[in-house]
Design an enzyme around this catalytic site. Structure first.
Site, PDB file in Angstrom:
ATOM      1  N   PHE A   1       0.826  -1.213   0.000  1.00  0.00           N
ATOM      2  CA  PHE A   1       0.000   0.000   0.000  1.00  0.00           C
ATOM      3  C   PHE A   1       0.863   1.267   0.000  1.00  0.00           C
ATOM      4  O   PHE A   1       0.526   2.255   0.657  1.00  0.00           O
ATOM      5  CB  PHE A   1      -0.949   0.031   1.215  1.00  0.00           C
ATOM      6  CG  PHE A   1      -1.733  -1.221   1.443  1.00  0.00           C
ATOM      7  CD1 PHE A   1      -2.320  -1.896   0.374  1.00  0.00           C
ATOM      8  CD2 PHE A   1      -1.901  -1.737   2.714  1.00  0.00           C
ATOM      9  CE1 PHE A   1      -3.064  -3.055   0.581  1.00  0.00           C
ATOM     10  CE2 PHE A   1      -2.631  -2.890   2.937  1.00  0.00           C
ATOM     11  CZ  PHE A   1      -3.212  -3.548   1.865  1.00  0.00           C
TER      12      PHE A   1
ATOM     13  N   GLN B   1       2.371  15.434  11.760  1.00  0.00           N
ATOM     14  CA  GLN B   1       2.337  16.258  10.550  1.00  0.00           C
ATOM     15  C   GLN B   1       1.604  15.529   9.435  1.00  0.00           C
ATOM     16  O   GLN B   1       0.798  16.138   8.710  1.00  0.00           O
ATOM     17  CB  GLN B   1       3.744  16.634  10.091  1.00  0.00           C
ATOM     18  CG  GLN B   1       3.738  17.375   8.749  1.00  0.00           C
ATOM     19  CD  GLN B   1       4.931  18.255   8.531  1.00  0.00           C
ATOM     20  OE1 GLN B   1       5.372  18.937   9.438  1.00  0.00           O
ATOM     21  NE2 GLN B   1       5.467  18.256   7.308  1.00  0.00           N
ATOM     22  N   GLU B   2       1.860  14.247   9.273  1.00  0.00           N
ATOM     23  CA  GLU B   2       1.147  13.490   8.246  1.00  0.00           C
ATOM     24  C   GLU B   2      -0.357  13.527   8.513  1.00  0.00           C
ATOM     25  O   GLU B   2      -1.155  13.665   7.576  1.00  0.00           O
ATOM     26  CB  GLU B   2       1.635  12.041   8.228  1.00  0.00           C
ATOM     27  CG  GLU B   2       0.912  11.183   7.198  1.00  0.00           C
ATOM     28  CD  GLU B   2       1.436   9.754   7.113  1.00  0.00           C
ATOM     29  OE1 GLU B   2       0.856   8.969   6.333  1.00  0.00           O
ATOM     30  OE2 GLU B   2       2.413   9.428   7.814  1.00  0.00           O
TER      31      GLU B   2
ATOM     32  N   GLY C   1     -29.228   8.833  -9.442  1.00  0.00           N
ATOM     33  CA  GLY C   1     -28.547   7.804 -10.235  1.00  0.00           C
ATOM     34  C   GLY C   1     -27.243   8.280 -10.829  1.00  0.00           C
ATOM     35  O   GLY C   1     -26.291   7.501 -10.990  1.00  0.00           O
TER      36      GLY C   1
END
Length: 381
Positions: free
Chosen positions: A158, A243-244, A342
């Site tokens: 990831f 910080q992230e 939709g």
């Protein structure tokens, strides 16, 4: 409401970023989605405009803004276009930058930072492993001394920018007996024997972000590629995760606010039963609720940004900002899909794409459950 956070310099910078987005990113956004990555010339253009080195000293070709509010402005404007684009650039200028600026030697700075700022070197950070998820203390990737070198083995998954990154900051266990206190950070560079990338991962959303698996098989790293001190990697990560998380919070909210604004315009134009759908009391009340939620949340996020700029943001407040904005973002965008009817389920509509893109924000940068655990511990529970 005026946010009261930014001054003329920040507003001028925002105008510059908007011009960059309009010129370099928006016209090619569909291309980035189809190829599942950003082109390198876009990184070079960002570097030329001085967007990548906001935290890097001028002597290493950086902008040296000295004010985290500029990071927040850049993240917000990128997120207004696309959560994925904000993520790709944010990992580089907002997440990796502090590691390379704060922890590296003079030689390492000279070697890496000028190319980091120019966009010639794209970066990533590799913490998450296939079996570990948010449990950073349980890393299985190892680095073992061999003379003056280190030999790295393991895998990560990831990893945003993982497929295209030229330098990856990798967390590895160097002293297993020390558990969390035995982790070290390494710079792994493209072309090193034994460093391989897996496929671009096929995600539910954010296709323009090249997320990948990374594999390390007997990768030999010189001592010059150790970042900071040996066995202090976990501490370094804990120090920089706020910080992230505040950066993620700023982007989460900017992303939701932009799509909400577009949805409000849609409800004014879309007609049903002889009137605009926004005029129906249920929809009117819903939109009033969503706008209020976004603006109230913005006030807390702005306090966090201001605190971080003053180096006073706590890890707990960053955790609050991260999980709450992720929840608000997902709630708002789900409502935006519903208001589109939709059409909200069609991927050619931005509401649908934003809805898919947002789901991961409750998982990455520490899952919302982990954020609540941190907050709960702070309450003495």
């Amino acid at each position: 409401m005026d946010r009261g956070l930014f001054d003329t310099a920040h507003n001028d910078f925002r105008d510059s970023v908007r011009e960059f987005v309009a010129r370099e990113l928006r016209p090619r956004h569909e291309q980035f989605i189809s190829q599942r990555s950003l082109d390198r010339d876009v990184w070079l253009a960002a570097g030329k405009q001085g967007l990548l080195g906001l935290e890097v000293p001028e002597r290493f070709s950086g902008s040296e803004a000295g004010d985290y509010r500029f990071n927040a402005v850049l993240g917000e404007e990128l997120a207004s276009l696309s959560a994925a684009v904000a993520s790709c650039f944010g990992i580089h200028f907002d997440v990796v930058a502090p590691y390379l600026v704060d922890l590296t030697t003079e030689e390492q700075k000279q070697r890496w930072l000028p190319r980091f700022c120019s966009g010639e070197m794209v970066t990533a950070i590799a913490m998450t492993e296939p079996s570990g998820g948010s449990d950073l203390a349980a890393l299985k990737t190892t680095a073992v001394r061999d003379g003056s070198d280190w030999v790295l083995n393991g895998s990560k998954t990831f990893i945003t920018n993982g497929y295209s990154a030229d330098l990856v900051v990798v967390a590895a266990r160097t002293s297993p007996e020390k558990k969390a206190k035995g982790i070290t950070l390494f710079a792994v560079e493209t072309g090193m024997p034994g460093f391989e990338r897996g496929r671009k991962l096929d995600k539910v959303g954010q296709p323009e972000s090249d997320t990948a698996e990374l594999f390390f098989e007997d990768v030999r790293l010189p001592a010059e590629n150790v970042i900071g001190e040996v066995d202090r990697g976990f501490i370094y990560m804990m120090e920089r995760l706020p910080q992230e998380r505040v950066g993620a919070a700023a982007c989460n909210l900017a992303h939701a606010a932009q799509i909400l604004s577009e949805t409000i315009e849609y409800t004014k134009q879309r007609k049903a039963f002889g009137q605009s759908i926004g005029a129906f009391q249920h929809n009117k009340f819903l939109l009033a609720d969503l706008v209020t939620r976004v603006e109230v949340t913005q006030a807390f996020v702005d306090r966090c940004i201001s605190a971080h700029a003053a180096k006073k943001l706590t890890a707990v407040d960053a955790a609050k900002a991260k999980w709450w904005t992720a929840q608000v973002q997902n709630d708002v965008l789900d409502a935006c899909v519903q208001l589109h009817g939709g059409y909200g389920y069609m991927t050619e509509y931005r509401a649908a794409r934003a809805w898919m893109d947002a789901r991961v924000t409750k998982i990455w940068a520490g899952s919302n459950e982990i954020m609540k655990e941190l907050i709960g511990r702070d309450l003495g529970l």
